[in-house]
Design an enzyme around this catalytic site. Structure first.
Site, PDB file in Angstrom:
ATOM      1  N   CYS A 140      -0.359   9.531  -4.008  1.00 32.28           N
ATOM      2  CA  CYS A 140      -0.785   9.042  -5.330  1.00 32.28           C
ATOM      3  C   CYS A 140      -2.161   9.573  -5.723  1.00 32.28           C
ATOM      4  O   CYS A 140      -2.490   9.587  -6.915  1.00 32.28           O
ATOM      5  CB  CYS A 140      -0.772   7.521  -5.355  1.00 32.28           C
ATOM      6  SG  CYS A 140      -1.815   6.794  -4.083  1.00 32.28           S
ATOM      7  N   ARG A 146       1.940  10.890 -14.398  1.00 36.20           N
ATOM      8  CA  ARG A 146       1.379   9.596 -14.785  1.00 36.20           C
ATOM      9  C   ARG A 146       1.306   9.504 -16.315  1.00 36.20           C
ATOM     10  O   ARG A 146       1.631   8.474 -16.914  1.00 36.20           O
ATOM     11  CB  ARG A 146      -0.048   9.439 -14.204  1.00 36.20           C
ATOM     12  CG  ARG A 146      -0.120   9.383 -12.684  1.00 36.20           C
ATOM     13  CD  ARG A 146       0.520   8.129 -12.129  1.00 36.20           C
ATOM     14  NE  ARG A 146      -0.011   6.925 -12.722  1.00 36.20           N
ATOM     15  CZ  ARG A 146      -1.122   6.308 -12.327  1.00 36.20           C
ATOM     16  NH1 ARG A 146      -1.800   6.760 -11.308  1.00 36.20           N
ATOM     17  NH2 ARG A 146      -1.535   5.198 -12.928  1.00 36.20           N
ATOM     18  N   GLN A 161       2.094   3.952 -11.109  1.00 40.03           N
ATOM     19  CA  GLN A 161       2.110   5.064 -10.164  1.00 40.03           C
ATOM     20  C   GLN A 161       3.536   5.355  -9.708  1.00 40.03           C
ATOM     21  O   GLN A 161       3.987   6.498  -9.693  1.00 40.03           O
ATOM     22  CB  GLN A 161       1.235   4.708  -8.941  1.00 40.03           C
ATOM     23  CG  GLN A 161       1.268   5.748  -7.850  1.00 40.03           C
ATOM     24  CD  GLN A 161       0.630   7.048  -8.299  1.00 40.03           C
ATOM     25  OE1 GLN A 161      -0.493   7.044  -8.773  1.00 40.03           O
ATOM     26  NE2 GLN A 161       1.335   8.154  -8.174  1.00 40.03           N
TER      27      GLN A 161
END
Ligand code: CP
Ligand code: NVA
Length: 306
Positions: free
Chosen positions: A263, A291, A132
């Site tokens: 996130c 990502r 992340q």
């Protein structure tokens, strides 16, 4: 090319500043299609917790590299029936080329990595979420052209994301301020490691004051107030964390060009407001997309292009 050849990524502290820069550069080139890599390998996803982004972005990254993915949901393997992690690791290494593990205890990930001779990637534990944070650094780099010299403020729970952010910021020369309620600070050993990496070049500041932490910052970041596995604490935490909510009033204290990251998944009205996540300073969708790009770079770097 294969700078991380055969390596594990269990913590962001496993990477050097140079390796982080190389991964970011590789991800930028893969994203712009300047770089094309092929690897004919098999990735296993052994996830004991829910996941949308990590599962799909790892899968698509691997498919785009020409590889295959096997989703090893514990419910359809013997893991949920108690097969020891040591045994699972020694069997899976005979079939797979690489495995991404999402679990609770960092120790379980480390045990798996100890017994599996293939590379193991931390796809989130209670302690860290390194993939992340690599995507977060890529997003910051894209927005500001560089990460070095900027300041990131994290507000909320001193959780896995906060821990990896402290390490990630230190590795790319960013100042980091973490504001949490008393008793919800990040992991003490990781604070020490981040400060060691930062040396006297950048700051790693811990505070309980969300406003002081936000003043003039370039990146405002938050995450859920109760992580996976802490659902029973969620109601009790709500009033404790309320002062750490990213709302327009708090955002006004940041640098006018500041961006907002999360996130995901996000709880609107809790750690940030609907107006902020949908507002002009939010970069959460680019962050989620990244990502895939950074994990493609990571997979290619560990497995080597063929
Ligand atoms: N941010 C993140 O890791 O999302 P998932 O839990 O959906 O994978
Ligand atoms: N801190 C959160 C992150 C989810 C991606 C959790 O562990 O649930």
């Amino acid at each position: 090319m294969a700078a991380l050849s055969g390596r594990d990524l269990l913590s962001l502290a496993d990477l050097s500043p140079k390796e982080v820069q190389e991964l970011l550069q590789m991800a930028i080139e893969l994203k712009s299609k300047k770089l094309k890599l092929q690897c004919n390998k098999v990735l296993g996803l052994l996830f004991s917790k829910a996941s949308t982004r990590t599962r799909v972005s790892f899968s698509v990254a691997m498919y785009q590299l020409g590889g295959q993915v096997i989703d090893l949901n514990p419910n359809v393997t013997q893991v949920s029936r108690g097969e020891p992690v040591e045994d699972t690791a020694r069997v899976l290494e005979r079939y797979l080329d690489i495995v991404a593990v999402r679990t609770f205890a960092q120790q379980e990930l480390e045990t798996f990595a100890h017994y599996a001779k293939i590379p193991v990637i931390n796809a989130l534990t209670d302690l860290e979420h390194p993939c992340q944070v690599l995507a977060d650094l890529l997003t910051i780099q894209e927005c500001f052209d560089t990460c070095a010299g900027l300041t990131l403020t994290y507000l909320g729970d001193g959780n896995n994301v906060a821990n990896s952010l402290m390490l990630g910021c230190a590795l790319v020369g960013m100042n980091v301020r973490v504001a949490t309620p008393i008793g919800y600070e990040p992991n003490a050993a990781i604070i020490d490691t981040a400060r060691l990496i930062a040396g006297n070049k950048t700051e790693v500041i811990l505070t309980n004051d969300p406003e002081a932490a936000t003043k003039g910052t370039n990146v405002l970041y938050t995450d859920v107030w109760a992580s996976m596995g802490q659902e029973s604490e969620a109601d009790n935490r709500m009033p404790i964390f309320q002062p750490y909510q990213i709302n327009e009033q708090l955002l006004n204290l940041a640098d006018p060009e500041a961006i907002v990251l999360h996130c995901l998944p996000a709880h609107r009205g809790e750690e940030l407001t609907h107006e902020v996540i949908e507002g002009p300073q939010s970069r959460v969708w680019d962050q989620a997309e990244n990502r895939m790009h950074i994990q493609k770079a990571l997979l290619a770097s560990i497995l080597g292009g063929e």
